[in-house]
Design an enzyme around this catalytic site. Structure first.
Site, PDB file in Angstrom:
ATOM      1  CE  LYS A  13      -4.079   5.738  14.630  1.00 22.74           C
ATOM      2  NZ  LYS A  13      -3.117   5.604  13.523  1.00 22.74           N
TER       3      LYS A  13
ATOM      4  CB  VAL B  83      -1.812   9.136  10.478  1.00 20.51           C
ATOM      5  CG1 VAL B  83      -2.471   9.312  11.836  1.00 20.51           C
ATOM      6  CG2 VAL B  83      -2.848   9.297   9.363  1.00 20.51           C
TER       7      VAL B  83
ATOM      8  CG  ASN C 106       4.722  -0.476  12.904  1.00 24.46           C
ATOM      9  OD1 ASN C 106       5.508  -0.714  11.975  1.00 24.46           O
ATOM     10  ND2 ASN C 106       4.014   0.634  12.950  1.00 24.46           N
TER      11      ASN C 106
ATOM     12  CB  CYS D 177       8.529   2.678  14.877  1.00 25.03           C
ATOM     13  SG  CYS D 177       6.806   2.285  15.163  1.00 25.03           S
TER      14      CYS D 177
ATOM     15  CB  ILE E 226       4.578  -5.228   2.280  1.00 22.25           C
ATOM     16  CG1 ILE E 226       3.528  -4.691   1.317  1.00 22.25           C
ATOM     17  CG2 ILE E 226       5.369  -6.326   1.641  1.00 22.25           C
ATOM     18  CD1 ILE E 226       4.095  -4.055   0.035  1.00 22.25           C
TER      19      ILE E 226
ATOM     20  N   GLY F 150      -1.613  -5.814   1.522  1.00 18.90           N
ATOM     21  CA  GLY F 150      -1.100  -4.834   0.560  1.00 18.90           C
ATOM     22  C   GLY F 150      -1.988  -4.787  -0.659  1.00 18.90           C
ATOM     23  N   GLY F 151      -3.013  -3.940  -0.624  1.00 21.63           N
ATOM     24  CA  GLY F 151      -3.877  -3.756  -1.781  1.00 21.63           C
ATOM     25  C   GLY F 151      -5.004  -4.745  -1.939  1.00 21.63           C
TER      26      GLY F 151
ATOM     27  N   GLY G 200      -6.746  -3.531   4.307  1.00 20.83           N
ATOM     28  CA  GLY G 200      -6.377  -2.230   4.844  1.00 20.83           C
ATOM     29  C   GLY G 200      -7.083  -1.071   4.176  1.00 20.83           C
ATOM     30  CB  THR G 201      -5.964   1.176   1.415  1.00 17.14           C
ATOM     31  OG1 THR G 201      -4.691   1.457   1.999  1.00 17.14           O
ATOM     32  CG2 THR G 201      -6.446   2.416   0.693  1.00 17.14           C
TER      33      THR G 201
END
Length: 300
Positions: free
Chosen positions: A44, A70, A125, A128, A189, A241-242, A263-264
């Protein structure tokens, strides 16, 4: 069969890693998944000082994905170095540290503190908000993207990945900019900007109004952007991405990704990363692919 890949001089046992912000720093998932199986753990986002994040509610489920605002909540780089790196080093996996900042100086400060840390790569990253430039994300302006990349690269001892935002008109323009700035690799992405409205309260569901949209619904956009970037620059690509299974990961590799990040899917299935690795291996066996490198960019 050979599933190992080399990304910017770093050898990974397989191309599968976690996506920043979806796996904590590894400890949170270690009782559900054997971290030794993973090519790498992307932690993270880490900032120069503690970030408290955004007000709640900051997570919302959507059709085909989720929204999050978040706000990169984290305890700061000093705590990360002291507590998280020693834990991760117990495992046979690469450590990639995602770094965040609100100014160029903040990014540089984190890179400096990580110079002697026992990590393998840094992921910058650039989604930001740049507080010195009116809050516009670093990653949406080519000149700013190149500049922040060049400044961090001056101080980073580890290979530098730059994570690209999809919230731009032409992602290849940003990719070329960070390549010129000295990036060793790009990942893409990051999340798309999205919004969900409570139709009964007539107000946004998220306290922050908008958030990052991720999950299976964004995969076609991500695959398209990975393929565009693959045909525009010479740097290795980490695609995300997915991704939910091995077939998804293969799509990204055929489009041009050397590595892939999950990720998700981790929120729905804590074992998603390992299942993606197993899915890649099954595909290679069924298709007679002896080296995973044969897949990279081979879409016709």
């Amino acid at each position: 069969m050979n599933t190992s890949v080399n990304i910017a001089g770093i050898d990974f046992k397989n191309p599968v890693m976690t996506a920043s912000g979806t796996f904590g720093s590894g400890k949170e998932y270690s009782e559900f998944v054997d971290l030794n199986r993973l090519g790498g753990v992307v932690v993270k986002g880490v900032a120069s000082n503690e970030w408290l994040g955004n007000p709640v509610p900051r997570i919302a489920e959507t059709y085909g994905g989720m929204l999050n605002a978040v706000g990169l909540q984290n305890p700061g780089v000093d705590v990360f170095i002291e507590e998280d790196i020693p834990f991760l080093r117990k495992y046979d996996t690469k450590i990639i540290v995602n770094i965040a900042g609100k100014t160029v100086d903040e990014y540089v400060e984190v890179a400096k503190k990580l110079q002697d840390a026992d990590i393998d790569m840094i992921e910058l990253n650039i989604s930001c908000p740049n507080v010195k430039e009116g809050g516009v994300a670093f990653g949406t302006d080519p000149k700013m993207a190149e500049y922040v990349t060049s400044q961090v690269k001056k101080h980073a001892k580890q290979p530098l990945i730059v994570k690209l935002s999809p919230n731009v008109t032409d992602i290849t323009e940003i990719a070329r900019a960070v390549e010129a700035g000295g990036a060793d690799c790009v990942s893409l992405i990051n999340t798309l900007l999205g919004m969900k409205i409570d139709i009964y309260k007539k107000k946004p569901v998220l306290a922050n109004r908008v958030g990052g949209f991720s999950g299976p619904a964004i995969k076609p956009v991500a695959v398209r952007m990975v393929n565009q970037v693959y045909n525009s620059i010479k740097l290795p690509i980490i695609g995300l991405g997915g991704i939910c299974n091995g077939e998804d990961a293969i799509e990204f590799m055929l489009a041009g990704a050397t590595g892939v990040a999950v990720g998700t899917a981790n929120f729905m299935n804590p074992r998603a990363t390992v299942e993606v690795i197993e899915g890649i291996e099954r595909y290679m066996e069924s298709m007679g692919v002896k080296d995973v490198g044969e897949l990279i960019g081979s879409v016709r």
